[in-house]
Design an enzyme around this catalytic site. Structure first.
Site, short mmCIF file in Angstrom:
data_model
loop_
_atom_site.label_atom_id
_atom_site.label_comp_id
_atom_site.label_asym_id
_atom_site.label_seq_id
_atom_site.Cartn_x
_atom_site.Cartn_y
_atom_site.Cartn_z
N LYS A 61 0.87 -1.18 0.00
CA LYS A 61 0.00 0.00 0.00
C LYS A 61 0.91 1.23 0.00
CE LYS A 61 -3.85 2.00 2.69
NZ LYS A 61 -4.75 1.80 3.84
N SER A 83 -9.66 2.02 2.94
CA SER A 83 -8.80 2.79 2.07
C SER A 83 -7.80 1.93 1.29
CB SER A 83 -8.03 3.82 2.90
OG SER A 83 -7.20 3.16 3.84
N SER A 112 -9.91 -0.50 7.08
CA SER A 112 -9.38 -0.47 5.71
C SER A 112 -8.68 -1.72 5.22
CB SER A 112 -8.44 0.72 5.56
OG SER A 112 -9.19 1.90 5.49
#
Ligand code: GLN
Length: 483
Positions: free
Chosen positions: A76, A151, A175
């Site tokens: 990420k 997210s 997330s």
């Protein structure tokens, strides 16, 4: 080749069926071909990937072994990667090349993983849809008109579309688990302090936690093994030995006490999701688990408390982005104040600005007691509810989300509607508990996740239950059409 899980890749590499370099080439080509539909990557790191793959192959040739040696993954884009853009999904950091590797990145690299790239995400990890990224929305491979969740939507979409077997992600209020639920993956948010936050760009420091996103519990165990552990660079990292997570997968479900909170089945829950949750309960009952109704009476206060605490911490954490030392700087500032104002006004997107304003307001003199302090008291009540529940049960089970993935744009004009979608996930962050989401069926062709919560440091128990469930169901093996 792209259908293999981390566990299958590890076996294939050990049996010399293929090399890490071959696999890396296949996946890089697949990303180039398919990712334009999904937008799941912000940066690709082909050269790094190929050199890491070659190095891993050389280490294996020298007799080294290890489940992650030569395994392709992605990070990420809020994990700092030395010399590589680390954008956090924001224009503010579009030009930022991290000067060092996050602990998670360094640990996984040392274990031999191959980094294919940095995945798209909501700006500064704020969101539940992955629509707030400066680099554009991510699409859900199960239906390209729907969001993948946020997210960590880029990590989730990429793994779900078989662009790679697993990826790192972070979870401040859901997330990891929520995008896992929306894309038919298994995702684990560890106990707060289990995985180092050093080099993970902070959103809300008392809630943020890194963890794995993969297709199976078995793979989450492998990836978590490489991520977890004490780190003296993170003052909230906990000095507890890391158990062998793969060894925990095969425990029996006989007599396992599963608590199902009655508050979970309120009016906000899509009845079709409720039905899938009940089916998963029946499946685990067949395996010997004992089901008990429990209560989490303060759950209703969790969303308002979270949406005070998280923005409050964010407003403080994001004050470092001032246009002076790193990140975006406006053109031709007229004064220092103008530099601050315009750099922040131009560098941050709307949702980030909203959170900074809400957070600064909640922390300001005169409102601190009424909002921030009160939210902290609720946080304690939420934790106490869990402590009481775990006196009676070993695991808590429920839906991961109240609804399946919504259509892109459907909640853009109403941020609170999006906040409400976090109702089942944020309590674990407030309490610091580990939580896992696993695939449990479909509604209108969109995946449904079931969430499991366990006491502190019982990640192994979560992985055990999810693995046993996955041995007896095939939801997690379903592949989105076109991928
Ligand atoms: N949706 C939540 C938020 O926007 C959680 C995000 C996260 O876990 N990073 O704050």
């Amino acid at each position: 080749m792209h259908h293999m899980t981390l566990a299958e890749i590890a076996r294939g590499l050990a049996d010399k069926k293929f090399s890490s370099e071959e696999l890396t080439q296949v996946l890089l080509a697949r990303i180039a071909q398919l990712d334009p539909q999904l937008n799941s990557f912000i940066s690709l790191t082909q050269e790094l990937a190929l050199s890491q793959a070659k190095a891993a192959d050389a280490r294996r040739a020298n007799g080294e072994t290890g489940a992650l040696l030569g395994a392709p993954i992605a990070h990420k884009d809020l994990f700092c990667t030395q010399g590589i853009r680390t954008s956090c999904g924001s224009k503010m950091l579009d030009n930022f090349k991290a000067p060092y590797d996050a602990t998670v990145v360094a640990k996984l690299a040392a274990a031999g993983t191959v980094t294919l790239g940095k995945t798209n995400m909501d700006e500064f990890a704020m969101g539940s849809a992955n629509e707030s990224s400066y680099y554009g929305a991510v699409k859900n491979p199960w239906n390209l008109e729907h969001v993948p969740g946020g997210s960590s939507g880029g990590s989730a979409a990429a793994v779900a579309a078989r662009l790679l077997p697993a990826a790192t992600a972070t979870d401040t209020g859901g997330s990891i688990r929520q995008p896992a639920a929306f894309t038919n993956l298994t995702g684990l948010k560890p106990t707060y302090g289990r995985v180092s936050r050093w080099g993970m760009i902070a959103y809300a420091s008392s809630l943020d936690q890194g963890g794995p996103l993969a297709r199976t519990a078995e793979d989450c165990a492998i990836l978590l093994q490489g991520m977890a552990g004490f780190d003296p660079n993170d003052s909230t990292s906990i000095d507890e030995p890391v158990p062998d997570y793969s060894a925990s997968l095969n425990g029996s479900m006989q007599g396992l006490r599963i608590g199902v909170p009655k508050e979970y089945f309120s009016a906000g829950l899509d009845p079709r999701i409720a039905e899938r949750v009940h089916n998963s309960v029946k499946e685990l009952e067949k395996l010997g688990a004992v089901i008990k109704e429990i209560s989490l009476p303060n759950m209703q206060h969790a969303i308002p408390a979270y949406y005070v605490i998280a923005p409050a911490e964010a407003s403080s954490n994001l004050s470092r982005f001032d246009g002076v030392r790193f990140g975006y700087r406006c053109e031709n500032p007229e004064s220092l104040i103008d530099l601050y104002k315009r750099s922040r006004g131009e560098g941050f997107g709307a949702e980030v600005q909203r959170r900074i304003m809400v957070g600064a307001y909640a922390l300001s003199a005169g409102y601190y007691d009424a909002y921030y302090l009160k939210a902290q008291k609720i946080r304690r009540l939420v934790k106490n509810d869990f402590m009481a529940a775990f006196n009676e049960v070993d695991i808590i089970l429920g839906p991961t989300t109240p609804n399946p993935a919504w259509k892109l744009g459907a909640k853009n004009s109403d941020p609170v509607a999006e906040y409400l979608e976090d109702v089942y996930t944020i309590t674990a962050n407030l309490a610091g508990l580990p939580g896992l989401s696993m695939p449990a069926g479909f509604v209108d062709g969109l995946p449904v996740g079931v969430q499991l919560l366990a006491p502190y440091f019982q990640e192994g128990r979560l992985l055990n239950v999810a693995h046993q469930y996955q041995l007896h169901t095939d939801w997690h093996t379903r592949t989105p059409t076109g991928f």
